[in-house]
Design an enzyme around this catalytic site. Structure first.
Site, PDB file in Angstrom:
ATOM      1  CG  MET A  94      -2.008  -1.102   1.141  1.00 32.16           C
ATOM      2  SD  MET A  94      -2.940  -1.108  -0.408  1.00 32.16           S
ATOM      3  CE  MET A  94      -3.998   0.319  -0.130  1.00 32.16           C
ATOM      4  CG  HIS A 113      -5.899  -1.439  -9.619  1.00 34.04           C
ATOM      5  ND1 HIS A 113      -5.629  -0.625  -8.542  1.00 34.04           N
ATOM      6  CD2 HIS A 113      -7.001  -0.919 -10.222  1.00 34.04           C
ATOM      7  CE1 HIS A 113      -6.528   0.338  -8.496  1.00 34.04           C
ATOM      8  NE2 HIS A 113      -7.379   0.194  -9.493  1.00 34.04           N
TER       9      HIS A 113
HETATM   10  C1  GRF Z   1      -6.390  -6.615  -3.380  1.00 31.33           C
HETATM   11  O1  GRF Z   1      -7.700  -6.284  -3.665  1.00 31.33           O
HETATM   12  C2  GRF Z   1      -5.462  -6.080  -4.437  1.00 31.33           C
HETATM   13  O2  GRF Z   1      -6.039  -6.033  -5.710  1.00 31.33           O
HETATM   14  C3  GRF Z   1      -5.173  -4.682  -3.955  1.00 31.33           C
HETATM   15  O3  GRF Z   1      -5.111  -4.779  -2.566  1.00 31.33           O
HETATM   16  C4  GRF Z   1      -5.870  -5.904  -2.125  1.00 31.33           C
HETATM   17  C5  GRF Z   1      -4.952  -6.751  -1.330  1.00 31.33           C
HETATM   18  O4  GRF Z   1      -5.622  -7.843  -0.729  1.00 31.33           O
HETATM   19  N1  GRF Z   1      -3.980  -4.160  -4.567  1.00 31.33           N
HETATM   20  P1  GRF Z   1      -4.787  -9.055  -0.159  1.00 31.33           P
HETATM   21  O5  GRF Z   1      -3.790  -8.457   0.849  1.00 31.33           O
HETATM   22  O6  GRF Z   1      -4.076  -9.721  -1.283  1.00 31.33           O
HETATM   23  O7  GRF Z   1      -5.764  -9.956   0.507  1.00 31.33           O
END
Ligand code: GRF
Length: 237
Positions: A94, A113
């Site tokens: 993030m 994404h």
């Molecule tokens: C997912 O929806 C991905 O597309 C986005 O962040 C979320 C991460 O979820 N970039 P996780 O940590 O893989 O469960």
């Protein structure tokens, strides 16, 4: 025949469900990438428990321990070198990466994404898709470039938006598709079937790409959930 598997590091910040799907896919010896390490910028990322349970080495590299974004990314770069990473998969990482770091890993770094790019770059994609009245939504795996959520697209999967969807139900449907899509996209990159060239994704052999996709986009229904998400995986072009 012995296959050289691409050494892949996954970067996370939270839940780690996409990371888990990549680990699961790569647990097959025939998968062309092997997961050699996990990097998290958050010490309390839930995904770290999954990594530990799988016996995978994980490094926490927190921004707070560094004086600048550059120093933080330099530490991540060092960790990637230690892991001898050949491919980096961002999976819910993030934090925006510095231009120098992105430049260094360009064409070898992927991101997932939760929207059909170039629609809905950035955050809150599911709420925005509902607000826009989208009938189809989905997810995208792309090469990472300096501009956020704008790199060349490797693969996309579409899901229907149902009439009674909430942000949570739509997010759950997209997430399921993400878990199918990311391993397929990593597979293509690890095999050299999809590579970044001149700012675009170039596909080696469209027939192989078709086989790898395992199907095409079926017409999404607005009242019924997809029965076979694999069928909804659609590769570009
Ligand atoms: C997912 O929806 C991905 O597309 C986005 O962040 C979320 C991460 O979820 N970039 P996780 O940590 O893989 O469960």
């Amino acid at each position: 025949m012995s296959v050289s598997r691409k050494r892949t590091v996954i970067m996370i910040s939270g839940r780690g469900s996409n990371m888990a799907s990549l680990i699961e896919a790569a647990s097959e010896r025939s998968f062309p990438a092997e997961i050699v390490g996990i990097i998290s910028d958050k010490a309390d990322a839930r995904g770290l428990h999954i990594a530990a349970a799988k016996g995978l080495p994980a490094r926490v590299i927190a921004k707070g321990d560094f004086s600048s974004k550059e120093a933080h990314d330099a530490a991540i770069d060092d960790a990637l070198s230690t892991f001898e990473a050949e491919i980096v998969c961002l999976a819910g990482y993030m934090r925006l990466l510095t231009a120098g770091f992105v430049e260094k890993w360009q064409s070898r770094m992927l991101n997932i994404h939760p929207a059909l790019l170039p629609a809905f770059r950035g955050l809150d994609t599911h709420a925005r898709a509902l607000e826009a009245g989208m009938r189809i939504h989905g997810c995208t795996v792309h090469f990472v470039t300096a501009e956020t959520d704008s790199g060349p697209i490797i693969a996309q999967a579409a899901v229907p938006v149902l009439l009674d969807d909430t942000e949570a139900t739509l997010a759950a449907r997209v997430l399921k598709a993400e878990h199918h899509l990311y391993p397929l996209a990593l597979r293509m990159v690890a095999l050299g079937m999809a590579r970044m060239e001149g700012g675009r994704t170039v596909f080696a052999d469209t027939e192989l790409v078709e086989q790898s996709a395992g199907g095409f986009l079926s017409s999404p229904s607005a009242v019924r959930d997809a029965v076979d998400l694999e069928q909804l995986a659609r590769f570009t072009p």
